[in-house]
Design a protein around this motif. Structure first.
Motif, PDB file in Angstrom:
ATOM      1  N   SER A 127       0.829  -1.202   0.000  1.00 17.87           N
ATOM      2  CA  SER A 127       0.000   0.000   0.000  1.00 17.87           C
ATOM      3  C   SER A 127       0.864   1.251   0.000  1.00 17.87           C
ATOM      4  CB  SER A 127      -0.927  -0.010   1.220  1.00 17.87           C
ATOM      5  OG  SER A 127      -1.707   1.166   1.275  1.00 17.87           O
ATOM      6  N   ALA A 128       1.950   1.226   0.754  1.00 18.39           N
ATOM      7  CA  ALA A 128       2.858   2.375   0.796  1.00 18.39           C
ATOM      8  C   ALA A 128       3.518   2.608  -0.557  1.00 18.39           C
ATOM      9  CB  ALA A 128       3.915   2.160   1.882  1.00 18.39           C
ATOM     10  N   LEU A 129       3.804   1.545  -1.269  1.00 16.63           N
ATOM     11  CA  LEU A 129       4.412   1.665  -2.590  1.00 16.63           C
ATOM     12  C   LEU A 129       3.408   2.182  -3.607  1.00 16.63           C
ATOM     13  CD1 LEU A 129       7.036   1.171  -4.155  1.00 16.63           C
ATOM     14  CD2 LEU A 129       6.283  -1.172  -4.561  1.00 16.63           C
ATOM     15  N   GLY A 130       2.134   1.855  -3.392  1.00 17.77           N
ATOM     16  CA  GLY A 130       1.083   2.330  -4.280  1.00 17.77           C
ATOM     17  C   GLY A 130       0.465   1.195  -5.064  1.00 17.77           C
ATOM     18  N   PRO A 131      -0.831   0.926  -4.889  1.00 18.45           N
ATOM     19  CA  PRO A 131      -1.481  -0.191  -5.587  1.00 18.45           C
ATOM     20  C   PRO A 131      -1.323  -0.134  -7.106  1.00 18.45           C
ATOM     21  CG  PRO A 131      -2.910   0.682  -3.872  1.00 18.45           C
ATOM     22  CD  PRO A 131      -1.752   1.622  -3.973  1.00 18.45           C
ATOM     23  N   ALA A 132      -1.424   1.058  -7.687  1.00 19.25           N
ATOM     24  CA  ALA A 132      -1.283   1.178  -9.143  1.00 19.25           C
ATOM     25  C   ALA A 132       0.121   0.809  -9.589  1.00 19.25           C
ATOM     26  CB  ALA A 132      -1.626   2.596  -9.588  1.00 19.25           C
ATOM     27  N   CYS A 133       1.101   1.264  -8.830  1.00 19.08           N
ATOM     28  CA  CYS A 133       2.502   0.949  -9.134  1.00 19.08           C
ATOM     29  C   CYS A 133       2.740  -0.553  -9.040  1.00 19.08           C
ATOM     30  CB  CYS A 133       3.420   1.684  -8.158  1.00 19.08           C
ATOM     31  SG  CYS A 133       5.135   1.149  -8.188  1.00 19.08           S
ATOM     32  N   VAL A 134       2.282  -1.162  -7.944  1.00 19.99           N
ATOM     33  CA  VAL A 134       2.488  -2.597  -7.739  1.00 19.99           C
ATOM     34  C   VAL A 134       1.782  -3.402  -8.818  1.00 19.99           C
ATOM     35  CG1 VAL A 134       2.060  -4.534  -6.187  1.00 19.99           C
ATOM     36  CG2 VAL A 134       2.806  -2.338  -5.251  1.00 19.99           C
ATOM     37  N   GLY A 135       0.538  -3.048  -9.097  1.00 26.68           N
ATOM     38  CA  GLY A 135      -0.218  -3.775 -10.114  1.00 26.68           C
ATOM     39  C   GLY A 135       0.444  -3.708 -11.476  1.00 26.68           C
ATOM     40  N   ARG A 136       0.963  -2.541 -11.808  1.00 26.24           N
ATOM     41  CA  ARG A 136       1.623  -2.385 -13.102  1.00 26.24           C
ATOM     42  C   ARG A 136       2.920  -3.196 -13.160  1.00 26.24           C
ATOM     43  NH1 ARG A 136       0.754  -2.412 -18.098  1.00 26.24           N
ATOM     44  NH2 ARG A 136       2.041  -1.071 -19.413  1.00 26.24           N
ATOM     45  N   GLU A 137       3.687  -3.195 -12.101  1.00 29.89           N
ATOM     46  CA  GLU A 137       4.943  -3.947 -12.095  1.00 29.89           C
ATOM     47  C   GLU A 137       4.688  -5.453 -12.143  1.00 29.89           C
ATOM     48  OE1 GLU A 137       8.265  -3.038  -9.736  1.00 29.89           O
ATOM     49  OE2 GLU A 137       7.867  -0.886  -9.623  1.00 29.89           O
ATOM     50  N   VAL A 138       3.655  -5.902 -11.457  1.00 31.59           N
ATOM     51  CA  VAL A 138       3.308  -7.322 -11.517  1.00 31.59           C
ATOM     52  C   VAL A 138       2.911  -7.701 -12.940  1.00 31.59           C
ATOM     53  CG1 VAL A 138       1.564  -9.031 -10.814  1.00 31.59           C
ATOM     54  CG2 VAL A 138       2.654  -7.576  -9.092  1.00 31.59           C
ATOM     55  N   GLN A 139       2.148  -6.838 -13.593  1.00 34.23           N
ATOM     56  CA  GLN A 139       1.740  -7.099 -14.970  1.00 34.23           C
ATOM     57  C   GLN A 139       2.948  -7.158 -15.898  1.00 34.23           C
ATOM     58  OE1 GLN A 139      -0.521  -3.943 -16.945  1.00 34.23           O
ATOM     59  NE2 GLN A 139      -1.886  -5.473 -17.865  1.00 34.23           N
ATOM     60  N   LEU A 140       3.879  -6.234 -15.723  1.00 37.22           N
ATOM     61  CA  LEU A 140       5.083  -6.205 -16.559  1.00 37.22           C
ATOM     62  C   LEU A 140       5.950  -7.433 -16.313  1.00 37.22           C
ATOM     63  CD1 LEU A 140       5.927  -2.412 -16.117  1.00 37.22           C
ATOM     64  CD2 LEU A 140       5.200  -3.504 -18.239  1.00 37.22           C
ATOM     65  N   LEU A 141       6.045  -7.844 -15.055  1.00 35.65           N
ATOM     66  CA  LEU A 141       6.810  -9.045 -14.703  1.00 35.65           C
ATOM     67  C   LEU A 141       6.224 -10.271 -15.392  1.00 35.65           C
ATOM     68  CD1 LEU A 141       8.797 -10.743 -12.995  1.00 35.65           C
ATOM     69  CD2 LEU A 141       7.139 -10.627 -11.115  1.00 35.65           C
ATOM     70  N   ARG A 142       4.918 -10.410 -15.356  1.00 33.91           N
ATOM     71  CA  ARG A 142       4.276 -11.586 -15.949  1.00 33.91           C
ATOM     72  C   ARG A 142       4.386 -11.581 -17.474  1.00 33.91           C
ATOM     73  NH1 ARG A 142      -0.947 -11.572 -11.788  1.00 33.91           N
ATOM     74  NH2 ARG A 142       0.240 -12.383  -9.983  1.00 33.91           N
ATOM     75  N   ARG A 143       4.325 -10.415 -18.075  1.00 33.93           N
ATOM     76  CA  ARG A 143       4.510 -10.339 -19.520  1.00 33.93           C
ATOM     77  C   ARG A 143       5.919 -10.784 -19.902  1.00 33.93           C
ATOM     78  NH1 ARG A 143       2.302  -4.343 -21.043  1.00 33.93           N
ATOM     79  NH2 ARG A 143       0.070  -4.643 -20.610  1.00 33.93           N
ATOM     80  N   ALA A 144       6.907 -10.306 -19.139  1.00 32.24           N
ATOM     81  CA  ALA A 144       8.299 -10.669 -19.426  1.00 32.24           C
ATOM     82  C   ALA A 144       8.507 -12.170 -19.258  1.00 32.24           C
ATOM     83  CB  ALA A 144       9.243  -9.891 -18.516  1.00 32.24           C
ATOM     84  N   GLN A 145       7.856 -12.752 -18.258  1.00 30.22           N
ATOM     85  CA  GLN A 145       7.985 -14.193 -18.049  1.00 30.22           C
ATOM     86  C   GLN A 145       7.360 -14.978 -19.187  1.00 30.22           C
ATOM     87  OE1 GLN A 145       6.364 -14.105 -13.989  1.00 30.22           O
ATOM     88  NE2 GLN A 145       8.175 -15.231 -13.344  1.00 30.22           N
TER      89      GLN A 145
END
Length: 466
Positions: free
Chosen positions: A297-315
Motif C-alpha cells: 500500500s505504501a508503494l502504491g497499488p497502481a505501481c504494484v499492479g503495473r509492475e506485476v503485470q510487466l513481470l508476468r509479460r516478461a515471463q
C-alpha cells in the motif's frame, strides 16, 4: 558553441546511449515510473543505482522457496558473486535440522555474498560469515495449505505422519498428540515448521501469547522483507525495490510443483484445526501477511499492479523463447530424460513435476540463451552441484594465482555452534568438516532466539523441495 550548450548536448547523448544500452531493462521501469511509483520517482533509472548484492534468504519448507533460491542462484552467477554452499557432509543443505554453524559452509564458497540453502536459522553464526550490510529475507505460506503439503510430502519420512492409519490427515488432526513425538527425528515437519526454521521453539506452549508476540517482533527486527507465497509476484516487486534490482533479476519459472492428484482437498473444519496445531506459524503468517500489504500500500497499488503485470509479460516472453513458442509441458520425473532436469521424488505417492527443454532448442539460440533456459528449470539439488563445481574452480584458480605469503592469511576464529537443547534426538551428529580456521570458544547465542541485527546491516535427509 558555449560551454553550457556543449554540456547539455553531452548529457543528451549520454542519456540516449544509456537508454539504448539498457533498453530491455528500462522499458518496464519507465512504464512504472510514469504511473508514479514512489521508489522509482527518486531513481528512475535503476541501472544508475548500484544493486544490493549481499543477501541472506532463509529458505523455508513448502513455501515456493526453491523457486526463490533458483532466482538467487542465477542472480549470483550473472553478477559473478559468491554463494555460500554446504560442505559435502551436509549434502545440498546446511546440515538441517541442526542449528546453522559457519563450519557447515564449504571453504571454497567463502566469503559469500549470498546464502540461500536450507538451514535452521542462527543469526549469530550468519553474522560471522555474511557482510555487515547483508539484507535478510525469508518467505512464509498460509499454515493450512502448507501443512497439507508437508503431510503429503514427508509422509514416508516423518514418523509422526507414518504412524497415522491410512495416512489420514483428518486422523492426525483429530488426535495429534497420539502420533506426534516432539523429540523424534523429523518432528519439525509435523508442527510449527516455520517457527523451527526461523530458530524458534516449535513446541512452546500454545497458550503463551507473549512468546508468540515476542518471536514475531524478533523476526521483524531481523528480516527486512518477509515474502508471502500466496502473493509471490507482489513480494518480488517489494524485493526489487528493496535491493534496487532490475526486471531481469526477478524473472522465474515455478519449480517443485506437485501434480493435482498428489494434493489433498481440505474438508471443512480442517484449516482451523491445522492453525490451532500450528499456532505459532499461524501467528507469524497473520502478522507478516498484514505487513506485506501495508508495504504494498505504501508503494502504491497502481505501481504494484503495473509492475506485476510487466513481470508476468516478461515471463511469458521468456517462456515462449525457451519452449519454442509453446506452453511448457510439465512432466513427471520418469518422463524427463535429462538427469540434470529431473526433480527428486519423495515417494511413489507424491509426484513432483519438472520441465524438459525442446530437443531442437540448440538450433537458432545463442549459448547464453540456452544456458539461461536450462538454469531457469534446473532443480535445487542439481543446481547446487553445478554452482559448487564452478565456484570451486574459481577458488582454485584464484588460490593458485596468489603470492605464496598470501595463501594462508590470518582469519578470525570460526566457532561451531550446536543447539544447547536439541529438539532432534536419536540422530547421528554430522561429522565436522575440515575447519576453515581455528576453533574458538563456544557461542553464547541460544538457537531458539534470533537476537537483534540491523535490517541492512548429517544426517542424510530427503531433499527439501518447496
Amino acid at each position: 558553441m558555449s560551454q553550457k550548450k556543449i554540456f547539455l548536448v553531452f548529457i543528451a547523448i549520454s542519456t540516449l546511449s544509456l537508454l539504448l544500452h539498457h533498453g530491455g531493462h528500462l522499458s518496464w521501469t519507465m512504464e512504472a515510473f510514469h504511473i508514479g511509483c514512489p521508489a522509482l520517482r527518486s531513481h528512475p533509472y535503476p541501472g544508475l543505482k548500484p544493486k544490493h548484492t549481499n543477501v541472506a534468504f532463509l529458505k523455508t519448507h513448502k513455501t515456493a522457496s526453491s523457486t526463490m533460491q533458483n532466482l538467487l542462484f542465477r542472480f549470483a552467477e550473472r553478477n559473478n558473486l559468491t554463494v555460500a554452499l554446504p560442505v559435502q557432509a551436509c549434502t545440498h543443505q546446511f546440515c538441517y535440522p541442526h542449528s546453522f554453524t559457519s563450519h557447515f559452509i564449504h571453504p571454497h564458497t567463502l566469503p559469500p555474498n549470498i546464502i540461500t540453502s536450507h538451514m535452521r536459522f542462527n543469526k549469530g553464526e550468519l553474522q560471522r560469515v555474511m557482510p555487515n550490510d547483508t539484507i535478510y529475507v525469508t518467505i512464509l505460506r498460509e499454515p493450512s495449505s502448507m501443512f497439507e503439503s508437508l503431510f503429503t510430502y514427508y509422509n514416508q519420512y516423518c514418523q509422526s505422519f507414518k504412524r497415522v492409519p491410512n495416512g489420514s490427515l483428518e486422523a492426525f488432526l483429530e488426535e495429534p498428540w497420539r502420533y506426534y513425538r516432539p523429540e523424534e527425528k523429523d518432528s519439525m515437519y509435523a508442527r510449527n515448521t516455520l517457527t523451527f526454521d526461523l530458530g524458534g521453539d516449535k513446541d512452546h506452549v500454545a497458550t503463551d501469547v507473549g512468546y508468540a508476540r515476542k518471536f514475531v517482533a524478533e523476526v521483524e527486527r531481523v528480516f527486512s522483507l518477509v515474502m508471502i507465497a500466496e502473493y509471490f509476484d507482489e513480494s518480488l516487486v517489494l524485493l526489487r525495490h528493496l535491493l534496487s534490482w532490475d526486471l531481469d533479476d526477478i524473472l522465474y519459472f515455478k519449480l517443485n510443483m506437485r501434480t493435482p492428484s498428489s494434493k489433498r482437498s481440505l474438508t471443512p473444519g480442517l484449516p482451523a484445526k491445522i492453525r490451532a496445531w500450528n499456532s505459532l506459524d499461524a501467528a507469524l503468517y497473520d502478522h507478516f501477511n498484514t505487513s506485506l500489504w501495508q508495504q504494498l500500500s505504501a508503494l502504491g497499488p497502481a505501481c504494484v499492479g503495473r509492475e506485476v503485470q510487466l513481470l508476468r509479460r516478461a515471463q511469458e516472453r521468456l517462456m515462449r523463447t525457451c519452449f519454442g513458442g509453446q506452453t511448457p509441458l510439465l512432466r513427471s520425473a520418469a518422463q524427463i530424460k535429462n538427469k540434470d532436469l529431473r526433480p527428486w521424488q519423495p515417494s511413489g505417492k507424491v509426484d513432483i513435476v519438472g520441465y524438459d527443454l525442446p530437443v531442437n532448442m540448440s538450433r537458432g539460440f545463442s549459448s547464453k540463451v540456452q544456458e539461461l533456459c536450462l538454469k531457469l528449470i534446473m532443480p535445487e539439488v542439481q543446481y547446487t552441484r553445478v554452482l559448487l563445481r564452478s565456484q570451486s574452480l574459481r577458488y582454485r584458480r584464484n588460490h593458485q594465482l596468489r603470492p605464496q605469503h598470501q595463501l594462508h592469511p590470518p582469519q578470525q576464529p570460526i566457532r561451531t555452534v550446536m543447539p544447547r537443547k536439541p529438539q532432534i534426538h536419536n540422530q547421528q551428529q554430522p561429522a565436522a568438516p575440515a575447519p576453515v580456521s581455528a576453533t574458538g570458544s563456544p557461542s553464547t547465542s541460544h538457537p531458539g532466539t534470533l537476537g537483534r541485527i540491523t535490517k541492512t546491516g548429517p544426517r542424510s535427509t530427503p531433499p527439501q523441495t518447496s
